[in-house]
Write an enzyme that holds these catalytic residues in place. Structure first.
Site, short mmCIF file in Angstrom:
data_model
loop_
_atom_site.label_atom_id
_atom_site.label_comp_id
_atom_site.label_asym_id
_atom_site.label_seq_id
_atom_site.Cartn_x
_atom_site.Cartn_y
_atom_site.Cartn_z
N GLY A 48 2.88 -0.94 4.25
CA GLY A 48 2.97 0.46 3.86
C GLY A 48 4.42 0.86 3.64
N GLY A 49 5.03 1.47 4.65
CA GLY A 49 6.37 2.04 4.53
C GLY A 49 7.40 1.11 3.90
CG ASN B 155 -1.71 1.27 1.36
OD1 ASN B 155 -1.85 2.02 0.39
ND2 ASN B 155 -2.24 1.54 2.54
CD1 TRP B 156 4.11 1.30 -2.41
CD2 TRP B 156 3.99 2.09 -4.51
NE1 TRP B 156 5.02 0.61 -3.17
CE2 TRP B 156 4.97 1.07 -4.45
CE3 TRP B 156 3.74 2.72 -5.72
CZ2 TRP B 156 5.71 0.69 -5.56
CZ3 TRP B 156 4.46 2.34 -6.84
CH2 TRP B 156 5.44 1.34 -6.77
CE LYS B 157 0.31 3.67 4.65
NZ LYS B 157 0.15 3.86 6.07
N GLY C 222 2.36 2.62 10.57
CA GLY C 222 3.29 3.72 10.37
C GLY C 222 3.99 4.17 11.63
CD GLU D 133 -3.66 -2.23 7.46
OE1 GLU D 133 -2.54 -2.50 7.02
OE2 GLU D 133 -4.25 -1.18 7.20
CD GLU E 170 -2.89 5.76 6.51
OE1 GLU E 170 -2.89 5.80 5.27
OE2 GLU E 170 -1.94 5.29 7.17
CB SER F 272 5.20 -1.31 11.91
OG SER F 272 4.75 0.03 12.08
CG HIS G 142 -5.87 2.07 5.15
ND1 HIS G 142 -5.41 3.03 6.03
CD2 HIS G 142 -4.83 1.22 4.95
CE1 HIS G 142 -4.15 2.77 6.34
NE2 HIS G 142 -3.76 1.68 5.69
C1 PEP Z 1 -0.76 0.34 5.84
O1 PEP Z 1 -0.74 1.41 5.31
O2 PEP Z 1 -1.71 -0.41 5.61
C2 PEP Z 1 0.33 -0.05 6.73
C3 PEP Z 1 0.24 -1.17 7.37
O3 PEP Z 1 1.39 0.83 6.84
P1 PEP Z 1 2.80 0.53 7.55
O4 PEP Z 1 3.32 -0.78 7.02
O5 PEP Z 1 3.69 1.69 7.14
O6 PEP Z 1 2.57 0.49 9.02
#
Ligand code: PEP
Length: 248
Positions: free
Chosen positions: A230-231, A9-11, A170, A164, A97, A209, A95
């Site tokens: 994500g990251g 998930n590049w956001k 994040g 999640e 966010e 994470s 999600h």
């Molecule tokens: C996400 O955006 O779904 C996520 C899990 O981000 P991260 O891996 O950066 O915590």
């Protein structure tokens, strides 16, 4: 057997050219990974270029969002059919966010899931509790509410649930494998109430994470069927290591 599902998930990251550069490097290094479903969710603006790059490969495309109406006066929105037309196989819905910053409710999320499935899109449906919820013992109540409301009147096929925990997204603070396993087992139990023995086939993935350092221990949990990343999905090296996680 549930095929592991690892999604990036590049956001709101990467331009069209950065997407092209990433995929040029990433596609050859994962081309022999047959046992894992690999999914990329770049921003809307990069979907077309990503679709062209991954054509004929073992990588599938996802959108990070969708609107539930078919067409019309909804400035700035994108319909499920438009995403299918762009080459998407999946869409991420619910999600945290989007729930937090864009005020998406369980009802909106349910509409998005139903509209996506109607158009043949697979859904990565995100659920998870906040730190406050966890610390006040409400984790299971939150998960139960989000699952019941989000999946209301939907058939079981083509849905991946992403657990999640909001406190892990994040933040660099990952759920311990035991915490992930406990939540995933609970989600599978709820899914079995909704869909009977189809719950055994349901893929429940973990997000929050995930890194090359912790992916192996998370994937060793019996109810963890993959990861939403994500990251650590923004760099070819780290995402490749996650896709090539080692089985315990
Ligand atoms: C996400 O955006 O779904 C996520 C899990 O981000 P991260 O891996 O950066 O915590």
């Amino acid at each position: 057997m549930r095929k592991p599902f690892i999604a990036a998930n590049w956001k709101m990251n990467k331009t069209v050219s950065e997407t092209g550069e990433f995929l040029k490097e990433f596609i050859p290094v994962v081309k022999d990974v047959a046992a894992v479903e690999i999914v990329m969710a770049p921003p809307f603006t990069s979907l077309m270029t990503a679709a062209k790059s991954i054509k004929g490969t073992n990588i599938r495309l996802a959108s990070q969002n969708v609107f539930y109406e078919e067409k019309g006066a909804f400035t700035g929105e994108i319909s499920p059919a438009m995403l299918v037309d762009c080459g998407c196989t999946y869409v991420i819905v619910g999600h945290s966010e989007r729930r937090q910053y864009f005020k998406e409710t369980d009802e909106i999320i349910n509409k998005k899931i139903r509209a996506s499935k109607k158009n043949g899109l697979g859904v990565v449906f995100c659920v998870g509790e906040s730190l406050e919820d966890r610390e006040s013992g409400k984790t299971f109540d939150i998960l139960n509410r989000e699952i019941e409301n989000g999946l209301k009147d939907t058939a079981a096929d083509n849905i991946v649930v992403a657990y999640e925990p909001i406190w892990a997204i994040g933040t660099g603070r990952t759920a311990a494998p035991e915490q992930a396993q406990e939540a995933h087992a609970y989600i599978r139990d709820r899914i079995s109430v909704l869909y009977g023995n189809k719950a055994d086939e349901f893929r429940i993935i973990y997000g929050g994470s995930v890194t090359p350092e912790n992916v192996d221990s998370l994937m060793a949990c019996s109810d963890v069927d993959g990861a939403l990343v994500g990251g650590a999905s923004l760099k070819v090296e780290s995402f490749t290591r996650i896709v090539k996680f080692k089985k315990g």
